[in-house]
Write a protein that holds these residues in place. Structure first.
Motif, PDB file in Angstrom:
ATOM      1  N   ASP A  47      -4.845   5.863   5.773  1.00  0.00           N
ATOM      2  CA  ASP A  47      -6.211   5.487   5.384  1.00  0.00           C
ATOM      3  C   ASP A  47      -6.468   4.004   5.651  1.00  0.00           C
ATOM      4  O   ASP A  47      -5.646   3.136   5.308  1.00  0.00           O
ATOM      5  N   ASN A  48      -7.626   3.719   6.224  1.00  0.00           N
ATOM      6  CA  ASN A  48      -7.978   2.335   6.545  1.00  0.00           C
ATOM      7  C   ASN A  48      -8.090   1.456   5.311  1.00  0.00           C
ATOM      8  O   ASN A  48      -7.820   0.252   5.364  1.00  0.00           O
ATOM      9  N   ILE A  49      -8.488   2.036   4.198  1.00  0.00           N
ATOM     10  CA  ILE A  49      -8.688   1.228   2.997  1.00  0.00           C
ATOM     11  C   ILE A  49      -7.401   0.517   2.584  1.00  0.00           C
ATOM     12  O   ILE A  49      -7.420  -0.615   2.092  1.00  0.00           O
ATOM     13  N   TYR A  50      -6.249   1.164   2.824  1.00  0.00           N
ATOM     14  CA  TYR A  50      -4.978   0.526   2.474  1.00  0.00           C
ATOM     15  C   TYR A  50      -4.546  -0.479   3.537  1.00  0.00           C
ATOM     16  O   TYR A  50      -3.909  -1.489   3.219  1.00  0.00           O
ATOM     17  N   LYS A  51      -4.896  -0.208   4.790  1.00  0.00           N
ATOM     18  CA  LYS A  51      -4.603  -1.178   5.852  1.00  0.00           C
ATOM     19  C   LYS A  51      -5.395  -2.467   5.632  1.00  0.00           C
ATOM     20  O   LYS A  51      -4.897  -3.572   5.873  1.00  0.00           O
ATOM     21  N   ASN A  52      -6.631  -2.304   5.181  1.00  0.00           N
ATOM     22  CA  ASN A  52      -7.520  -3.456   5.019  1.00  0.00           C
ATOM     23  C   ASN A  52      -7.351  -4.168   3.687  1.00  0.00           C
ATOM     24  O   ASN A  52      -7.949  -5.225   3.464  1.00  0.00           O
ATOM     25  N   ASN A  53      -6.568  -3.576   2.793  1.00  0.00           N
ATOM     26  CA  ASN A  53      -6.373  -4.168   1.465  1.00  0.00           C
ATOM     27  C   ASN A  53      -4.891  -4.189   1.102  1.00  0.00           C
ATOM     28  O   ASN A  53      -4.450  -3.479   0.187  1.00  0.00           O
ATOM     29  N   PRO A  54      -4.108  -4.996   1.824  1.00  0.00           N
ATOM     30  CA  PRO A  54      -2.676  -5.062   1.504  1.00  0.00           C
ATOM     31  C   PRO A  54      -2.453  -5.623   0.103  1.00  0.00           C
ATOM     32  O   PRO A  54      -3.249  -6.418  -0.402  1.00  0.00           O
ATOM     33  N   LEU A  55      -1.370  -5.196  -0.503  1.00  0.00           N
ATOM     34  CA  LEU A  55      -1.076  -5.607  -1.874  1.00  0.00           C
ATOM     35  C   LEU A  55      -0.454  -6.992  -1.933  1.00  0.00           C
ATOM     36  O   LEU A  55       0.384  -7.357  -1.106  1.00  0.00           O
ATOM     37  N   LYS A  56      -0.847  -7.730  -2.955  1.00  0.00           N
ATOM     38  CA  LYS A  56      -0.142  -8.953  -3.326  1.00  0.00           C
ATOM     39  C   LYS A  56       0.994  -8.561  -4.283  1.00  0.00           C
ATOM     40  O   LYS A  56       1.002  -7.443  -4.818  1.00  0.00           O
ATOM     41  N   PRO A  57       1.954  -9.454  -4.502  1.00  0.00           N
ATOM     42  CA  PRO A  57       3.115  -9.095  -5.332  1.00  0.00           C
ATOM     43  C   PRO A  57       2.768  -8.607  -6.732  1.00  0.00           C
ATOM     44  O   PRO A  57       3.539  -7.859  -7.334  1.00  0.00           O
ATOM     45  N   ASP A  58       1.623  -9.032  -7.277  1.00  0.00           N
ATOM     46  CA  ASP A  58       1.284  -8.658  -8.652  1.00  0.00           C
ATOM     47  C   ASP A  58       0.212  -7.566  -8.706  1.00  0.00           C
ATOM     48  O   ASP A  58      -0.472  -7.416  -9.717  1.00  0.00           O
ATOM     49  N   GLU A  59       0.062  -6.784  -7.648  1.00  0.00           N
ATOM     50  CA  GLU A  59      -0.983  -5.760  -7.591  1.00  0.00           C
ATOM     51  C   GLU A  59      -0.401  -4.373  -7.354  1.00  0.00           C
ATOM     52  O   GLU A  59       0.718  -4.223  -6.848  1.00  0.00           O
ATOM     53  N   PHE A  60      -1.184  -3.345  -7.712  1.00  0.00           N
ATOM     54  CA  PHE A  60      -0.852  -1.969  -7.352  1.00  0.00           C
ATOM     55  C   PHE A  60      -2.139  -1.206  -7.073  1.00  0.00           C
ATOM     56  O   PHE A  60      -3.229  -1.634  -7.460  1.00  0.00           O
ATOM     57  N   TYR A  61      -1.993  -0.094  -6.369  1.00  0.00           N
ATOM     58  CA  TYR A  61      -3.159   0.665  -5.929  1.00  0.00           C
ATOM     59  C   TYR A  61      -3.641   1.634  -7.007  1.00  0.00           C
ATOM     60  O   TYR A  61      -2.860   2.189  -7.782  1.00  0.00           O
ATOM     61  N   VAL A 375       5.366  -6.918 -15.846  1.00  0.00           N
ATOM     62  CA  VAL A 375       5.914  -5.948 -14.898  1.00  0.00           C
ATOM     63  C   VAL A 375       6.345  -6.716 -13.657  1.00  0.00           C
ATOM     64  O   VAL A 375       5.540  -7.405 -13.013  1.00  0.00           O
ATOM     65  N   SER A 376       7.612  -6.616 -13.320  1.00  0.00           N
ATOM     66  CA  SER A 376       8.180  -7.504 -12.312  1.00  0.00           C
ATOM     67  C   SER A 376       8.011  -7.014 -10.884  1.00  0.00           C
ATOM     68  O   SER A 376       7.939  -7.826  -9.956  1.00  0.00           O
ATOM     69  N   GLU A 377       7.941  -5.687 -10.681  1.00  0.00           N
ATOM     70  CA  GLU A 377       7.967  -5.202  -9.302  1.00  0.00           C
ATOM     71  C   GLU A 377       7.206  -3.896  -9.152  1.00  0.00           C
ATOM     72  O   GLU A 377       7.292  -3.007 -10.004  1.00  0.00           O
ATOM     73  N   ASN A 378       6.462  -3.790  -8.062  1.00  0.00           N
ATOM     74  CA  ASN A 378       5.821  -2.539  -7.675  1.00  0.00           C
ATOM     75  C   ASN A 378       6.817  -1.757  -6.819  1.00  0.00           C
ATOM     76  O   ASN A 378       7.108  -2.139  -5.687  1.00  0.00           O
ATOM     77  N   LYS A 379       7.344  -0.666  -7.375  1.00  0.00           N
ATOM     78  CA  LYS A 379       8.353   0.133  -6.667  1.00  0.00           C
ATOM     79  C   LYS A 379       7.794   1.475  -6.192  1.00  0.00           C
ATOM     80  O   LYS A 379       8.577   2.364  -5.827  1.00  0.00           O
ATOM     81  N   THR A 380       6.469   1.621  -6.186  1.00  0.00           N
ATOM     82  CA  THR A 380       5.902   2.908  -5.771  1.00  0.00           C
ATOM     83  C   THR A 380       6.404   3.281  -4.379  1.00  0.00           C
ATOM     84  O   THR A 380       6.403   2.473  -3.457  1.00  0.00           O
ATOM     85  N   GLY A 381       6.848   4.538  -4.243  1.00  0.00           N
ATOM     86  CA  GLY A 381       7.369   5.024  -2.971  1.00  0.00           C
ATOM     87  C   GLY A 381       8.815   4.639  -2.709  1.00  0.00           C
ATOM     88  O   GLY A 381       9.379   4.998  -1.673  1.00  0.00           O
ATOM     89  N   LYS A 382       9.459   3.925  -3.657  1.00  0.00           N
ATOM     90  CA  LYS A 382      10.853   3.521  -3.495  1.00  0.00           C
ATOM     91  C   LYS A 382      11.660   3.932  -4.725  1.00  0.00           C
ATOM     92  O   LYS A 382      11.122   4.117  -5.803  1.00  0.00           O
ATOM     93  N   ASP A 383      12.956   4.091  -4.522  1.00  0.00           N
ATOM     94  CA  ASP A 383      13.891   4.355  -5.627  1.00  0.00           C
ATOM     95  C   ASP A 383      13.484   5.566  -6.462  1.00  0.00           C
ATOM     96  O   ASP A 383      13.684   5.599  -7.678  1.00  0.00           O
ATOM     97  N   GLY A 384      12.886   6.565  -5.811  1.00  0.00           N
ATOM     98  CA  GLY A 384      12.519   7.792  -6.508  1.00  0.00           C
ATOM     99  C   GLY A 384      11.180   7.750  -7.204  1.00  0.00           C
ATOM    100  O   GLY A 384      10.789   8.734  -7.847  1.00  0.00           O
ATOM    101  N   PHE A 385      10.448   6.654  -7.099  1.00  0.00           N
ATOM    102  CA  PHE A 385       9.134   6.570  -7.732  1.00  0.00           C
ATOM    103  C   PHE A 385       8.059   7.159  -6.830  1.00  0.00           C
ATOM    104  O   PHE A 385       8.133   7.088  -5.600  1.00  0.00           O
ATOM    105  N   PHE A 386       7.050   7.730  -7.450  1.00  0.00           N
ATOM    106  CA  PHE A 386       5.968   8.403  -6.742  1.00  0.00           C
ATOM    107  C   PHE A 386       5.242   7.400  -5.848  1.00  0.00           C
ATOM    108  O   PHE A 386       4.963   6.272  -6.275  1.00  0.00           O
TER     109      PHE A 386
END
Length: 577
Positions: A47-61, A375-386
């Motif tokens: 999806d373009n919306i995610y390409k155009n809105n990359p995350l900063k270290p303190d953000e999540f989708y 919250v120290s880290e966005n791990k979505t899609g890693k280490d078994g997280f959705f």
């Protein structure tokens, strides 16, 4: 039993019925000799919306759960958060997720995972089970999940557990009608259930007029106490304005006051969230002067990166002691159609005043939000997280335990799958995808408007009744079948479009299968392409691009989102031209 309605008609809520004995007979007629084997499935979101809105270290989708995960409800015990969603006729029922921080979620499967206790075998895809509530009761250290089930004569049910990680007890049938129940426990341990219902007989004033009722709850008997029911909201915020579909109630207590939060306006373009206050759980409840506290209905339809239909919310206190709200919303595609279904979004909530207000919930929603402080880290899609955002999911079917994202329809996936050394074998039922019965299809939710889904299939059909491949499905009457079958002595690949239950072959080609075939569906918004590769690499489009209109809620109706499935049948009726 009364059904919640969309802003458009729901012709597909429950279609046709088949006796349980017929279904049982069908399930045991498996054709294991000619069963297809699927391997190397790759789903990729783009999806373009995610390409155009990359995350900063303190953000999540947000949405935090993409695809058909609507009607979220959430609860907390200590540092553990549990969230449930609707699943309708998908199996297992009521998907449940766990988190420690509201950002990183683990998929725990489904709460209702025993077909002997929840069996949607004869229901349309938008029936089954929906609008759950989940509540932790600290007085007896017990979790309660309460939900309405439109199958098996269950109605409103409740299940309990001390630990959601270890499964749930059997459903307890509750003695009241209506939908969208939620259970609340007061500081003194007393229990209450709130739910949507029709007005008292003869008092319905207009189409969509509904009420919110409350019952006292007997914790020892796990039943509402007869005669304690009371209407606490009639119609909505202002009955004189004829508000429609007051529903999805949640009861909270804060600073000595009781708050009742509900959805209003119907779960479509007029959807919103409203709040009431009282000094007593049984009312009277007074609406806030600043209602609605969440909606997307006021903005131009052609706005960029549109999120719509926001509502059906629940609140929880986050790890930073700030409140957060989960709610459903949709992300329409380039034709303003909803193919991904109603998804689970999240926003921070400002509850520093008397009433809670969703932060930026009354302006066009943005695709990302700040992580809770600490919250120290966005791990979505890693280490078994959705995962969320754009991601690639690869499945080689090398583990006996399948990812919980793979689901059945109207019955368990385990009834027709077997993991082999070559991949996943699907033993076909004598059931067509267009029937209202359990199908031998392993489904994955469409989670992006732009995506590709590819698989390798090892399969040689023996007759015209045999077909296997990929299905893109909104429901039993609106779907695409892209599969390999037989005509006479020849093998064909075909694409069939079913609209309003009427099927048409869009394209077909005779093929010579010498080794496994690679199949792929690729979507760019409303445009879907189906292609195949006989050598595993060089893809050939079967016909031209086709519209994804029939995979949208707008055309097909109902409550669900599009599913992509690995499909096999011994009751094929699609014949190549």
């Amino acid at each position: 039993m009364k059904y919640r309605q969309l802003f458009f008609l729901l012709p597909l809520l429950i279609l046709f019925s088949f006796k349980g004995t017929q279904v049982k007979d069908t399930l045991i007629k498996r054709q294991t000799q000619k069963a297809p084997v699927f391997s190397n499935v790759v789903y990729q979101g783009d999806d373009n919306i995610y390409k155009n809105n990359p995350l900063k270290p303190d953000e999540f989708y947000s949405p935090v759960l993409q695809g058909c995960y609507p009607d979220p409800a959430i609860t907390r015990k200590g540092d553990d958060y549990f969230m449930v969603c609707s699943s309708f006729a998908m199996f297992p029922g009521v998907p449940i997720f766990h988190s420690k921080d509201l950002v990183n979620w683990t998929d725990l499967g489904g709460v209702l995972n025993k077909v002997s206790e929840f069996n949607p075998h004869d229901t349309g895809i938008s029936a089954g089970v929906y609008a759950p509530g989940i509540t932790y009761n600290p007085h007896n250290d017990t979790f309660y999940m309460i939900v309405t089930a439109f199958s098996g004569g269950l109605g409103n049910i409740i299940v309990k557990t001390k630990d959601p990680m270890k499964g749930w007890g059997s459903p307890i049938k509750l003695g009241f009608e209506g939908i969208d129940p939620c259970i609340f426990f007061d500081d003194n341990g007393k229990g209450y259930i709130v739910h949507n219902d029709a007005p008292d007989k003869g008092k319905e004033l207009y189409q969509g007029h509904r009420v919110i009722k409350i019952w006292e709850y007997d914790l020892a008997k796990d039943q509402v106490i007869p005669g304690t029911d009371k209407i606490i909201v009639d119609g909505g915020v202002d009955l004189s304005k004829k508000p429609i579909w007051i529903e999805a109630p949640h009861l909270y207590k804060k600073d000595g006051h009781y708050y009742l939060m509900c959805a209003e306006g119907g779960t479509g373009g007029n959807h919103s969230e409203v709040i009431f206050i009282s000094d007593n759980p049984k009312g009277p409840f007074k609406p806030a002067s600043n209602n609605p506290i969440l909606t997307q209905r006021y903005f131009p339809q052609n706005r960029t990166n549109k999120v719509d239909w926001a509502g059906h919310a629940d609140l929880v206190q986050g790890p930073d002691n700030k409140y957060y709200g989960v709610f459903l919303g949709v992300r329409p595609n380039d034709k303003d159609r909803v193919n991904t279904g109603r998804e689970t979004f999240m926003l921070p909530v400002d509850w520093s005043g008397t009433f809670p207000v969703f932060e930026n919930g009354l302006v066009p929603l943005e695709p990302k939000i700040k992580m809770p402080k600490g919250v120290s880290e966005n791990k979505t899609g890693k280490d078994g997280f959705f995962p969320n955002g754009n991601f690639t999911f690869t499945e080689n079917f090398t583990s006996e335990k399948l990812d919980y994202r793979w689901i059945g329809l109207r019955g368990p996936r385990e009834n027709f799958i077997a993991v082999t050394k070559k991949g996943l074998q699907i033993n076909p039922f004598e059931v067509n995808i267009k029937e209202v019965k359990p199908t031998s299809t392993l489904f994955y939710r469409q989670m992006h408007n732009a995506f590709s889904f590819a698989t390798t299939i090892d399969y040689k059909p023996e007759s015209e009744k045999d077909l296997a491949g990929i299905v893109c499905l909104q429901n039993e009457r609106f779907n695409y079948v892209f599969g390999i079958t037989k005509k006479g002595k020849d093998t064909y690949i075909l694409l069939e479009r079913t609209e309003k239950g009427q099927s048409k072959i869009i394209a077909s080609a005779k093929i010579d299968i010498k080794k496994p075939v690679r199949l792929q569906v690729k979507a760019a918004g409303d445009s879907y392409e189906f292609s195949y590769a006989l050598n595993g690499a060089d893809f050939i489009n079967l016909g031209e691009s086709v519209s994804g209109d029939i995979l949208s809620t707008n055309m097909a109706g109902g409550f669900t989102g599009a599913l992509v499935g690995l499909y096999a049948t011994a009751a094929n009726d699609a014949q190549p031209q």
